[in-house]
Design a protein around this motif. Sequence first.
Motif, PDB file in Angstrom:
ATOM      1  N   ILE B 120       0.839  -1.198   0.000  1.00  0.00           N
ATOM      2  CA  ILE B 120       0.000   0.000   0.000  1.00  0.00           C
ATOM      3  C   ILE B 120       0.883   1.261   0.000  1.00  0.00           C
ATOM      4  CG2 ILE B 120      -1.835   1.271   1.213  1.00  0.00           C
ATOM      5  CD1 ILE B 120      -2.721  -1.451   2.356  1.00  0.00           C
ATOM      6  N   SER B 121       1.937   1.232   0.789  1.00  0.00           N
ATOM      7  CA  SER B 121       2.843   2.384   0.841  1.00  0.00           C
ATOM      8  C   SER B 121       3.423   2.695  -0.532  1.00  0.00           C
ATOM      9  CB  SER B 121       4.008   2.089   1.788  1.00  0.00           C
ATOM     10  OG  SER B 121       3.640   2.378   3.084  1.00  0.00           O
ATOM     11  N   THR B 123       2.154   1.821  -3.547  1.00  0.00           N
ATOM     12  CA  THR B 123       1.166   2.255  -4.532  1.00  0.00           C
ATOM     13  C   THR B 123       0.631   3.647  -4.204  1.00  0.00           C
ATOM     14  OG1 THR B 123      -0.469   1.022  -3.293  1.00  0.00           O
ATOM     15  CG2 THR B 123       0.421  -0.050  -5.243  1.00  0.00           C
ATOM     16  N   LYS B 124       0.683   3.990  -2.934  1.00  0.00           N
ATOM     17  CA  LYS B 124       0.244   5.334  -2.563  1.00  0.00           C
ATOM     18  C   LYS B 124       1.432   6.108  -2.002  1.00  0.00           C
ATOM     19  CE  LYS B 124      -4.472   3.894  -1.462  1.00  0.00           C
ATOM     20  NZ  LYS B 124      -4.809   3.716  -2.868  1.00  0.00           N
ATOM     21  N   GLN B 125       2.481   6.158  -2.800  1.00  0.00           N
ATOM     22  CA  GLN B 125       3.714   6.784  -2.334  1.00  0.00           C
ATOM     23  C   GLN B 125       3.483   8.246  -1.919  1.00  0.00           C
ATOM     24  OE1 GLN B 125       6.773   6.953  -5.237  1.00  0.00           O
ATOM     25  NE2 GLN B 125       8.426   7.102  -3.736  1.00  0.00           N
ATOM     26  N   SER B 127       1.744   9.393   0.325  1.00  0.00           N
ATOM     27  CA  SER B 127       0.429   9.692   0.906  1.00  0.00           C
ATOM     28  C   SER B 127       0.566   9.720   2.421  1.00  0.00           C
ATOM     29  CB  SER B 127      -0.576   8.607   0.512  1.00  0.00           C
ATOM     30  OG  SER B 127      -0.178   7.393   1.117  1.00  0.00           O
ATOM     31  N   ASP B 130       1.425   6.268   3.651  1.00  0.00           N
ATOM     32  CA  ASP B 130       2.827   5.940   3.404  1.00  0.00           C
ATOM     33  C   ASP B 130       3.712   6.590   4.466  1.00  0.00           C
ATOM     34  OD1 ASP B 130       5.151   5.064   2.185  1.00  0.00           O
ATOM     35  OD2 ASP B 130       5.297   6.850   0.916  1.00  0.00           O
ATOM     36  N   ARG B 194       8.175  -2.136   0.071  1.00  0.00           N
ATOM     37  CA  ARG B 194       7.881  -0.830  -0.514  1.00  0.00           C
ATOM     38  C   ARG B 194       8.901  -0.480  -1.597  1.00  0.00           C
ATOM     39  NH1 ARG B 194       9.552   4.451   0.507  1.00  0.00           N
ATOM     40  NH2 ARG B 194       7.983   6.074   0.131  1.00  0.00           N
ATOM     41  N   GLU B 216      -6.694  -1.970 -11.486  1.00  0.00           N
ATOM     42  CA  GLU B 216      -5.480  -1.663 -10.727  1.00  0.00           C
ATOM     43  C   GLU B 216      -5.081  -2.815  -9.784  1.00  0.00           C
ATOM     44  OE1 GLU B 216      -3.487   0.666 -11.329  1.00  0.00           O
ATOM     45  OE2 GLU B 216      -2.175   0.666  -9.560  1.00  0.00           O
TER      46      GLU B 216
END
Lengths: 515, 309
Positions: B120-121, B123-125, B127, B130, B194, B216
């Motif tokens: 998740i971190s 793919t949502k860098q 954010s 993250d 990550r 996605e």
Amino acid sequence: MLKNKKLLVLLSLVLAFAMFAVGCSKPADQGNVDDPAPVAKDTLVVGQGADAVSLDPHATNDQPSSRVSKQIYETLVNQNEAMELQPGLAESWTQIDDLTVEFKLKQGVKFHNGEELKASDVKFTLERALQSSHVGHIVGTIDKVEVVDEYTVRVSTAEPFAALLAHLAHTATGILNEKAVTDGGEAYGQKPVGTGPYKFSNWVVGDKIELVKNDDYHGTPAKIQNIVIRNISDNTTRTIELESGGIDIAYDIQPTDVKRVEENTSLTLLRDANLATTYIGFNAAKAPFNDVRVRQAINYAVDTDSIVEAVYQGVGAPSKGPLGPNVWASNQNLEQYGYDVDKAKALLAEAGYENGFKTSIWTNDNQQRMDIAEIVQNQLKAVNIEAEVKVVEWGAYLEGTAAGEHDMFILGWVTVTADPDYGLYALFHSSQHGNAGNRTFYANPEVDKLLDEARVATDVAAREEAYKKAQEIIRNDAPWIFTWDGENLAGTAKNVKGFKQHPAGHHKLFTVYFE
Amino acid sequence: MHRYILRRLLLLIPVMLGVSFIVFTMMYFTPGDPAVMMLGESAPEHEVARLREELGLDDPYLVQYARYVKNAVVHQDIGQSYKTKRLVFTEISSRFPNTLKLAGLGVLVAVILGVPTGIISATKQYSLFDNIAMVLALIGVSMPNFWQGLLLIIFFSIKLGWFPSSGFDTFSHMVLPALTLGTSSAAIITRMTRSSMLEVIRQDYIRTARAKGQVESVVINQHALKNALIPVITVIGLQFGYLLGGAVLTESIFSITGVGRLMVDSIKSRDYPIVQGGVLFIAITFSVVNLCVDILYAFVDPRIKSQYK
């Protein structure tokens, strides 16, 4: 296909949750809340800092093993909590001559394997102990063990040895059954057989030892059915386990935890002076410590009261001399050196060290000893002595101090028999330099003579006088900074009754009961 | 593939010989006499000498080592503990199940926490998620295990009374130690997942997959993850192997009788046979775990399989 996959995931989740729920539930033996009457607690759980090494009393001489052996074996004579001698397996004894004591054994005593205790078992035990490299020195003065009849045995020493009875009360001389030892072979230490109030039941190596009440016990039976002695090596964890109810008795509470246990209303803290002493030794064979004035000066330059306060948080007391107050014939009239920097400076100047010198303080990686070393290092600065603290790993420490490589060093001693012979001979007699115990390499012919005389004297008053005199000379010769007399600290749950601490540290558990 | 595995297993022999020789030499030259350590600080000289003779410590160094290797190879006997007189094999094997359980659960916690967080971190860098995850990971890596263990004990055992503070009998005993061990490993796995994912999702084939109009989640889970997993598996394997060697501090805090504590106690008491046996054992488990990791690569990435000959 997708449906099956979903079903599988769902099933896995249910299974995982079920396992978790089962795992988290309390074990069945802790009682069910729906039970109409609570089952009386019949297991006492004790926590100590290490696992026993062996339950063969001749295969080791460590405290954790002795603490378990104490419940399983019995000795010919006992020392109670006041260190007074009392009948054990021998109901009476007579001093036949200067060298020989005759013991009359209690009749009808059964070992845990059903065999009856006979004089031959005593002979077997003591002769076996003599052969042991671990405990041979405890019975080393014994020359001959003679069976007179089935229940009478005579123990002779080569020369008079006044402390013989105290040595025969040591847990290392617990009486063994010849048949059990022979049958057990090499594994005897893992399936011990004694005559004591508890029988060995199970040993989860490294974790716990379980004992069960001996229903055929010849004396007052134990009050609790089962005992579990757990190995909880981390001191904080052991206290926490007591607080959270996981154990009923925690041995060796640390001074830093004293307040926590005292303030907890569901716990009781027991504090009793023990037989241990901690000292800072000088290498008296080496300059500048071969000069008595230097040793005395440092005794004046170090404030032992502040060490006891800071390091031991007020637990125990500053030492006056080489023997703690619980040891027989301990000379408590000796004057404590006291903190006097001016006197220290004057003595150093007299010895030619008015500008001080450089030295080192050895310690092993024991936190309290490291703290002491730092305090002493700081205090010595006031008399211009620059001391380097050397923390040495235990094995290297014993080897280095035995070889005399050190300057100053911190060590402890436990006079387990509470007889001054045990607490003085090995530490101060010139024949005991190095590994044998005298790591200060101190030698004084007068002290040697007094220790030798007192060892063989049969007259109690003469012995006492010799020991008191020896302590006085040692105090003045100052091979040590007499630092700290220890205290046994144990914590118990409030409902634990009948528990008393033995000064030697191996506490009886067979008098304990739950209220 | 089979030949590859066999070859790797055969390589264990020189590894074991080398490891045993190094450990033997190190222990031999470490100051501290095992006989003195066993008899204590008050042992008379003659008793130390008697025990040294009993233990065969007076023989020359190479004679002692040769005797050790001979007994191990010819009689499959790696000796008995100086201290307890129990067989080295028994001492280690009785503690290994606890170590295995602890390491297994620790790694499980680490994977469950680390891999999804890492994905998740990535793919949502940058954010909020993250950033929080990376800060937590940093804390997880930096926080000493013994301290974290004590905090967990204070909170979950003393304050809430949910889990026991020591012992290792039931599942509830295992929760706190597994969390203690797992969280620090999780932190490492999160960071590795990550960075590995970040590298992969920037590659052309991922853009192609997205360009094809792929959902996605499929792009991430099926296309990217598989390729990003190789370094992650390596780290997980290393962590597992490392934990199998004993998590000494965690074992001490929670009073778990595992291999790590046995080793430390034995080094302190100069119980050479146990140290020797223990290190050999750890070397073997580490090698086997590494081998398993290498085999696992082949399943994750078929291109690697063709290299195993």
